[in-house]
Design a protein around this motif. Sequence first.
Motif, PDB file in Angstrom:
ATOM      1  N   SER A  85       0.834  -1.211   0.000  1.00 36.82           N
ATOM      2  CA  SER A  85       0.000   0.000   0.000  1.00 36.82           C
ATOM      3  C   SER A  85       0.867   1.258   0.000  1.00 36.82           C
ATOM      4  CB  SER A  85      -0.940   0.015   1.206  1.00 36.82           C
ATOM      5  OG  SER A  85      -1.874  -1.029   1.100  1.00 36.82           O
ATOM      6  N   ARG A  86       1.948   1.258   0.777  1.00 39.22           N
ATOM      7  CA  ARG A  86       2.847   2.426   0.821  1.00 39.22           C
ATOM      8  C   ARG A  86       3.528   2.648  -0.528  1.00 39.22           C
ATOM      9  NH1 ARG A  86       3.877   0.358   5.981  1.00 39.22           N
ATOM     10  NH2 ARG A  86       5.753  -0.709   5.256  1.00 39.22           N
ATOM     11  N   ILE A  87       3.941   1.557  -1.179  1.00 40.58           N
ATOM     12  CA  ILE A  87       4.596   1.680  -2.489  1.00 40.58           C
ATOM     13  C   ILE A  87       3.639   2.288  -3.511  1.00 40.58           C
ATOM     14  CG2 ILE A  87       5.523   0.363  -4.447  1.00 40.58           C
ATOM     15  CD1 ILE A  87       6.782  -1.548  -2.389  1.00 40.58           C
ATOM     16  N   VAL A  88       2.418   1.763  -3.559  1.00 39.65           N
ATOM     17  CA  VAL A  88       1.437   2.274  -4.522  1.00 39.65           C
ATOM     18  C   VAL A  88       1.125   3.740  -4.213  1.00 39.65           C
ATOM     19  CG1 VAL A  88      -0.942   2.059  -5.364  1.00 39.65           C
ATOM     20  CG2 VAL A  88       0.478   0.006  -5.059  1.00 39.65           C
ATOM     21  N   GLN A  89       0.998   4.075  -2.949  1.00 46.48           N
ATOM     22  CA  GLN A  89       0.733   5.466  -2.559  1.00 46.48           C
ATOM     23  C   GLN A  89       1.875   6.389  -3.007  1.00 46.48           C
ATOM     24  OE1 GLN A  89      -2.205   6.691  -1.042  1.00 46.48           O
ATOM     25  NE2 GLN A  89      -1.208   8.543  -1.824  1.00 46.48           N
ATOM     26  N   ARG A  90       3.118   5.923  -2.881  1.00 43.68           N
ATOM     27  CA  ARG A  90       4.271   6.728  -3.322  1.00 43.68           C
ATOM     28  C   ARG A  90       4.228   6.963  -4.831  1.00 43.68           C
ATOM     29  NH1 ARG A  90       8.307   3.241  -0.663  1.00 43.68           N
ATOM     30  NH2 ARG A  90       7.691   3.447   1.479  1.00 43.68           N
ATOM     31  N   VAL A  91       3.861   5.941  -5.586  1.00 42.94           N
ATOM     32  CA  VAL A  91       3.751   6.092  -7.041  1.00 42.94           C
ATOM     33  C   VAL A  91       2.671   7.111  -7.371  1.00 42.94           C
ATOM     34  CG1 VAL A  91       3.154   4.922  -9.201  1.00 42.94           C
ATOM     35  CG2 VAL A  91       4.624   3.768  -7.533  1.00 42.94           C
ATOM     36  N   GLU A  92       1.545   6.996  -6.710  1.00 42.27           N
ATOM     37  CA  GLU A  92       0.459   7.954  -6.951  1.00 42.27           C
ATOM     38  C   GLU A  92       0.899   9.371  -6.577  1.00 42.27           C
ATOM     39  OE1 GLU A  92      -3.544   5.221  -6.466  1.00 42.27           O
ATOM     40  OE2 GLU A  92      -2.577   5.944  -4.628  1.00 42.27           O
ATOM     41  N   ASP A  93       1.645   9.520  -5.505  1.00 40.52           N
ATOM     42  CA  ASP A  93       2.121  10.840  -5.087  1.00 40.52           C
ATOM     43  C   ASP A  93       3.113  11.415  -6.103  1.00 40.52           C
ATOM     44  OD1 ASP A  93       0.554  10.664  -2.825  1.00 40.52           O
ATOM     45  OD2 ASP A  93       2.238  10.119  -1.481  1.00 40.52           O
ATOM     46  N   VAL A  94       4.046  10.584  -6.571  1.00 38.59           N
ATOM     47  CA  VAL A  94       5.047  11.050  -7.544  1.00 38.59           C
ATOM     48  C   VAL A  94       4.371  11.510  -8.831  1.00 38.59           C
ATOM     49  CG1 VAL A  94       6.921  10.263  -9.068  1.00 38.59           C
ATOM     50  CG2 VAL A  94       6.976   9.710  -6.634  1.00 38.59           C
ATOM     51  N   LEU A  95       3.380  10.762  -9.276  1.00 40.91           N
ATOM     52  CA  LEU A  95       2.705  11.083 -10.532  1.00 40.91           C
ATOM     53  C   LEU A  95       1.571  12.098 -10.355  1.00 40.91           C
ATOM     54  CD1 LEU A  95       2.554   7.522 -12.107  1.00 40.91           C
ATOM     55  CD2 LEU A  95       4.151   9.367 -12.648  1.00 40.91           C
ATOM     56  N   GLY A  96       1.085  12.239  -9.126  1.00 37.05           N
ATOM     57  CA  GLY A  96      -0.017  13.167  -8.870  1.00 37.05           C
ATOM     58  C   GLY A  96      -1.352  12.675  -9.393  1.00 37.05           C
ATOM     59  N   ILE A  97      -1.519  11.352  -9.439  1.00 35.33           N
ATOM     60  CA  ILE A  97      -2.781  10.760  -9.911  1.00 35.33           C
ATOM     61  C   ILE A  97      -3.169   9.601  -8.996  1.00 35.33           C
ATOM     62  CG2 ILE A  97      -2.397  11.350 -12.348  1.00 35.33           C
ATOM     63  CD1 ILE A  97      -1.541   8.424 -12.795  1.00 35.33           C
ATOM     64  N   ALA A  98      -4.450   9.270  -9.025  1.00 40.68           N
ATOM     65  CA  ALA A  98      -4.927   8.088  -8.304  1.00 40.68           C
ATOM     66  C   ALA A  98      -4.980   6.931  -9.296  1.00 40.68           C
ATOM     67  CB  ALA A  98      -6.305   8.339  -7.713  1.00 40.68           C
ATOM     68  N   MET A  99      -4.311   5.836  -8.946  1.00 44.37           N
ATOM     69  CA  MET A  99      -4.292   4.653  -9.812  1.00 44.37           C
ATOM     70  C   MET A  99      -5.524   3.777  -9.602  1.00 44.37           C
ATOM     71  SD  MET A  99      -1.424   4.456 -11.499  1.00 44.37           S
ATOM     72  CE  MET A  99       0.136   5.270 -11.409  1.00 44.37           C
ATOM     73  N   PHE A 100      -5.966   3.743  -8.343  1.00 40.71           N
ATOM     74  CA  PHE A 100      -7.031   2.819  -7.967  1.00 40.71           C
ATOM     75  C   PHE A 100      -8.071   3.526  -7.116  1.00 40.71           C
ATOM     76  CE2 PHE A 100      -2.991   0.468  -8.198  1.00 40.71           C
ATOM     77  CZ  PHE A 100      -3.292  -0.416  -9.224  1.00 40.71           C
ATOM     78  N   GLU A 101      -9.302   3.078  -7.268  1.00 39.88           N
ATOM     79  CA  GLU A 101     -10.370   3.454  -6.339  1.00 39.88           C
ATOM     80  C   GLU A 101     -10.531   2.266  -5.411  1.00 39.88           C
ATOM     81  OE1 GLU A 101     -13.854   4.442  -8.587  1.00 39.88           O
ATOM     82  OE2 GLU A 101     -12.858   6.115  -9.600  1.00 39.88           O
ATOM     83  N   ARG A 102     -10.266   2.512  -4.128  1.00 40.67           N
ATOM     84  CA  ARG A 102     -10.241   1.421  -3.164  1.00 40.67           C
ATOM     85  C   ARG A 102     -11.501   1.455  -2.312  1.00 40.67           C
ATOM     86  NH1 ARG A 102      -5.585   4.297  -3.759  1.00 40.67           N
ATOM     87  NH2 ARG A 102      -3.581   3.254  -3.773  1.00 40.67           N
ATOM     88  N   SER A 103     -11.991   0.290  -2.016  1.00 47.52           N
ATOM     89  CA  SER A 103     -13.039   0.147  -1.003  1.00 47.52           C
ATOM     90  C   SER A 103     -12.670  -1.073  -0.171  1.00 47.52           C
ATOM     91  CB  SER A 103     -14.415  -0.022  -1.665  1.00 47.52           C
ATOM     92  OG  SER A 103     -14.532  -1.303  -2.257  1.00 47.52           O
ATOM     93  N   THR A 104     -13.442  -1.352   0.835  1.00 50.06           N
ATOM     94  CA  THR A 104     -13.126  -2.505   1.688  1.00 50.06           C
ATOM     95  C   THR A 104     -13.303  -3.820   0.941  1.00 50.06           C
ATOM     96  OG1 THR A 104     -15.380  -2.477   2.523  1.00 50.06           O
ATOM     97  CG2 THR A 104     -13.682  -1.320   3.825  1.00 50.06           C
ATOM     98  N   ARG A 105     -14.076  -3.814  -0.134  1.00 45.79           N
ATOM     99  CA  ARG A 105     -14.362  -5.054  -0.853  1.00 45.79           C
ATOM    100  C   ARG A 105     -13.721  -5.150  -2.238  1.00 45.79           C
ATOM    101  NH1 ARG A 105     -18.913  -8.083   1.067  1.00 45.79           N
ATOM    102  NH2 ARG A 105     -19.731  -7.094   2.929  1.00 45.79           N
ATOM    103  N   SER A 106     -13.313  -4.032  -2.815  1.00 45.22           N
ATOM    104  CA  SER A 106     -12.804  -4.107  -4.192  1.00 45.22           C
ATOM    105  C   SER A 106     -11.755  -3.031  -4.475  1.00 45.22           C
ATOM    106  CB  SER A 106     -13.965  -3.959  -5.191  1.00 45.22           C
ATOM    107  OG  SER A 106     -14.481  -2.646  -5.150  1.00 45.22           O
TER     108      SER A 106
END
Length: 185
Positions: free
Chosen positions: A41-62
């Motif tokens: 989760s931290r790695i993906v968050q860092r990628v999103e921060d570097v690029l300034g975009i959200a890669m995924f829409e997260r929910s508890t189920r999907s």
Amino acid sequence: MNYTDVPDLSTRQIQAVLAVAEYRSFIAASAHLRMSQPALSRIVQRVEDVLGIAMFERSTRSVEITQAGHEFIAMSERILNDLKLSSRSLRDLIDEKRGQVILSTIMSIANSRLPGIIANYRASRPAIEIFVREGVHGQALEEVRGGSVDFGLSYIDDLPSGVSGEHLGEEEFYLAMPEGHPLRS
């Protein structure tokens, strides 16, 4: 090229995003990558921060991939594939499985023994391109000295400084004449 505009991302970070996209689950992707889910989760968050975009829409189920995520995933797959192919190509080049050899030779060698030698060499190294330049006595040595060829095959009286040679053998010459010629004794 101005590299300051290039995002600072590692292949590990890119692979993490691709794993989440493939499995559509942080838990499954972290198991596949053999890392903890919080670390992923931290790695993906860092990628999103570097690029300034959200890669995924997260929910508890999907986990759903955003439009920007789809674009990043397509580009990332191309980048990793290019990197893999380039790496393999460089290894082949270092291992002498691929490359180019330019050879200058006198015509008598080019038209007699050389085709068989090249055929045998190419059988063991098919990805090495061999270019043959035919010329006259002295031309092969000059092309070696000038650096336009890798090797030269010729009759050489004296080797100039900076050029080394190896004696390959003696050439046999025959006098051919019709049977019954007056000079034939």
